[in-house]
Design a protein around this motif. Structure first.
Motif, PDB file in Angstrom:
ATOM      1  N   VAL A 120       0.745  -1.231   0.110  1.00 42.96           N
ATOM      2  CA  VAL A 120       0.039  -0.145   0.050  1.00 42.96           C
ATOM      3  C   VAL A 120       0.876   1.298   0.010  1.00 42.96           C
ATOM      4  N   ILE A 121       0.539   1.982  -0.868  1.00 44.65           N
ATOM      5  CA  ILE A 121       1.134   3.464  -0.889  1.00 44.65           C
ATOM      6  C   ILE A 121       0.457   4.461   0.048  1.00 44.65           C
ATOM      7  N   ARG A 122       0.921   4.977   1.142  1.00 43.17           N
ATOM      8  CA  ARG A 122      -0.205   5.770   1.857  1.00 43.17           C
ATOM      9  C   ARG A 122      -0.646   6.940   0.953  1.00 43.17           C
ATOM     10  N   SER A 123      -1.947   7.159   0.703  1.00 40.47           N
ATOM     11  CA  SER A 123      -2.417   8.275  -0.119  1.00 40.47           C
ATOM     12  C   SER A 123      -3.561   8.894   0.277  1.00 40.47           C
ATOM     13  N   THR A 124      -3.823  10.143   0.105  1.00 47.24           N
ATOM     14  CA  THR A 124      -5.181  10.679   0.410  1.00 47.24           C
ATOM     15  C   THR A 124      -5.755  11.444  -0.867  1.00 47.24           C
ATOM     16  N   PHE A 125      -7.043  11.144  -1.029  1.00 49.13           N
ATOM     17  CA  PHE A 125      -7.889  11.883  -1.855  1.00 49.13           C
ATOM     18  C   PHE A 125      -8.908  12.739  -1.316  1.00 49.13           C
ATOM     19  N   VAL A 126      -8.985  13.895  -2.008  1.00 51.65           N
ATOM     20  CA  VAL A 126     -10.097  14.632  -1.442  1.00 51.65           C
ATOM     21  C   VAL A 126     -10.963  14.851  -2.786  1.00 51.65           C
ATOM     22  N   LEU A 127     -12.416  14.597  -2.416  1.00 50.57           N
ATOM     23  CA  LEU A 127     -13.551  14.591  -3.573  1.00 50.57           C
ATOM     24  C   LEU A 127     -14.315  15.634  -3.128  1.00 50.57           C
ATOM     25  N   ASP A 128     -14.847  16.084  -4.202  1.00 47.83           N
ATOM     26  CA  ASP A 128     -16.061  17.279  -4.216  1.00 47.83           C
ATOM     27  C   ASP A 128     -17.206  16.309  -3.914  1.00 47.83           C
ATOM     28  N   GLU A 129     -18.361  17.160  -3.825  1.00 46.81           N
ATOM     29  CA  GLU A 129     -19.580  16.674  -3.726  1.00 46.81           C
ATOM     30  C   GLU A 129     -20.211  15.568  -4.789  1.00 46.81           C
ATOM     31  N   GLU A 130     -19.641  15.792  -5.965  1.00 49.88           N
ATOM     32  CA  GLU A 130     -20.044  14.937  -7.217  1.00 49.88           C
ATOM     33  C   GLU A 130     -19.189  13.845  -7.363  1.00 49.88           C
ATOM     34  N   ALA A 136      -5.013  14.704  -5.237  1.00 51.36           N
ATOM     35  CA  ALA A 136      -4.465  13.420  -5.092  1.00 51.36           C
ATOM     36  C   ALA A 136      -3.220  13.420  -4.599  1.00 51.36           C
ATOM     37  N   LEU A 137      -2.921  13.094  -3.299  1.00 49.88           N
ATOM     38  CA  LEU A 137      -1.772  13.015  -2.699  1.00 49.88           C
ATOM     39  C   LEU A 137      -1.137  11.530  -2.221  1.00 49.88           C
ATOM     40  N   TYR A 138      -0.271  11.219  -2.870  1.00 47.97           N
ATOM     41  CA  TYR A 138       0.650  10.078  -2.881  1.00 47.97           C
ATOM     42  C   TYR A 138       1.820   9.998  -2.152  1.00 47.97           C
ATOM     43  N   ASN A 139       2.162   8.770  -1.570  1.00 50.37           N
ATOM     44  CA  ASN A 139       3.385   8.660  -0.899  1.00 50.37           C
ATOM     45  C   ASN A 139       3.476   9.899   0.448  1.00 50.37           C
ATOM     46  N   VAL A 140       2.238   9.834   1.018  1.00 49.87           N
ATOM     47  CA  VAL A 140       2.212  10.939   2.230  1.00 49.87           C
ATOM     48  C   VAL A 140       3.022  10.220   3.405  1.00 49.87           C
ATOM     49  N   LYS A 141       3.173  10.918   4.509  1.00 45.28           N
ATOM     50  CA  LYS A 141       3.735  10.437   5.722  1.00 45.28           C
ATOM     51  C   LYS A 141       2.589  10.497   6.861  1.00 45.28           C
ATOM     52  N   VAL A 146      -1.985  15.187   8.114  1.00 47.67           N
ATOM     53  CA  VAL A 146      -3.402  15.612   8.575  1.00 47.67           C
ATOM     54  C   VAL A 146      -3.328  17.038   8.675  1.00 47.67           C
ATOM     55  N   ALA A 147      -2.371  17.712   9.396  1.00 49.18           N
ATOM     56  CA  ALA A 147      -2.003  19.098   9.584  1.00 49.18           C
ATOM     57  C   ALA A 147      -1.691  20.005   8.341  1.00 49.18           C
ATOM     58  N   ARG A 148      -1.033  19.276   7.389  1.00 51.07           N
ATOM     59  CA  ARG A 148      -0.700  19.786   6.034  1.00 51.07           C
ATOM     60  C   ARG A 148      -2.047  19.817   5.111  1.00 51.07           C
ATOM     61  N   LEU A 149      -2.706  18.738   5.292  1.00 51.89           N
ATOM     62  CA  LEU A 149      -4.159  18.772   4.682  1.00 51.89           C
ATOM     63  C   LEU A 149      -5.088  19.666   4.985  1.00 51.89           C
ATOM     64  N   ARG A 150      -5.193  20.010   6.268  1.00 52.93           N
ATOM     65  CA  ARG A 150      -5.935  20.884   6.893  1.00 52.93           C
ATOM     66  C   ARG A 150      -5.527  22.379   6.188  1.00 52.93           C
ATOM     67  N   ARG A 151      -4.353  22.452   6.164  1.00 51.63           N
ATOM     68  CA  ARG A 151      -3.687  24.072   5.854  1.00 51.63           C
ATOM     69  C   ARG A 151      -4.188  24.187   4.308  1.00 51.63           C
TER      70      ARG A 151
END
Length: 156
Positions: A120-130, A136-141, A146-151
């Protein structure tokens, strides 16, 4: 590994079991902004740190209109124990055959303590309402992500 997803593309559809063995589909989340994150394994130190960071930021994320959902290859029973042990208050989804990981480009070769392995490649996606990918953030720590994502989302 499949190719990586880019902002502006539709998020791949899925239906997975959550920690309570209830089906959750991406279509169930339409109408809400979603933070969908992929992590290697429940009940491990790094994944617990990341999950607890999401838990601790959940109020501000929800106030900004986001629903948080975690995805791993763990079976629902292990996800249930993880959720209970760490007081997680968002859904964790089970993708044991990593088909959804493949669809999102979060399964493949990675460097783990100097060794190249498949996982698994630790990753985060932010999706809109649709259901369109905004980030699309790959290889996150695990720590600090989460603090960076919030910023980045203008929540801080």
């Amino acid at each position: 590994m499949t190719s990586r997803l880019e902002p502006g593309t539709a998020a791949p559809a899925f239906t997975l079991l959550d920690q309570d063995e209830k089906s959750v589909s991406l279509s169930d989340l339409r109408g809400r902004k979603v933070v969908l994150y992929f992590y290697p394994e429940a009940l491990t130190v790094g994944c617990a740190k990341q999950a607890c960071d999401f838990r601790d930021s959940l109020g501000s994320l929800q106030s900004a209109g986001y629903t948080v959902v975690g995805v791993s290859r763990d079976e629902p029973e292990k996800l249930r124990r993880f959720r209970e042990r760490d007081g997680l208050t968002f859904d964790l989804l089970s993708d044991p055959d990593h088909a959804v990981h493949d669809a999102y480009g979060t399964w493949g070769e990675k460097n783990s303590y100097g060794r190249i392995i498949e996982g698994v490649i630790r990753s985060t996606f932010v999706l809109d309402e649709e259901g369109v990918i905004e980030k699309a953030l790959y290889n996150v720590k695990a720590t600090g992500h989460v603090a960076r994502l919030r910023r980045d989302l203008g929540i801080d």
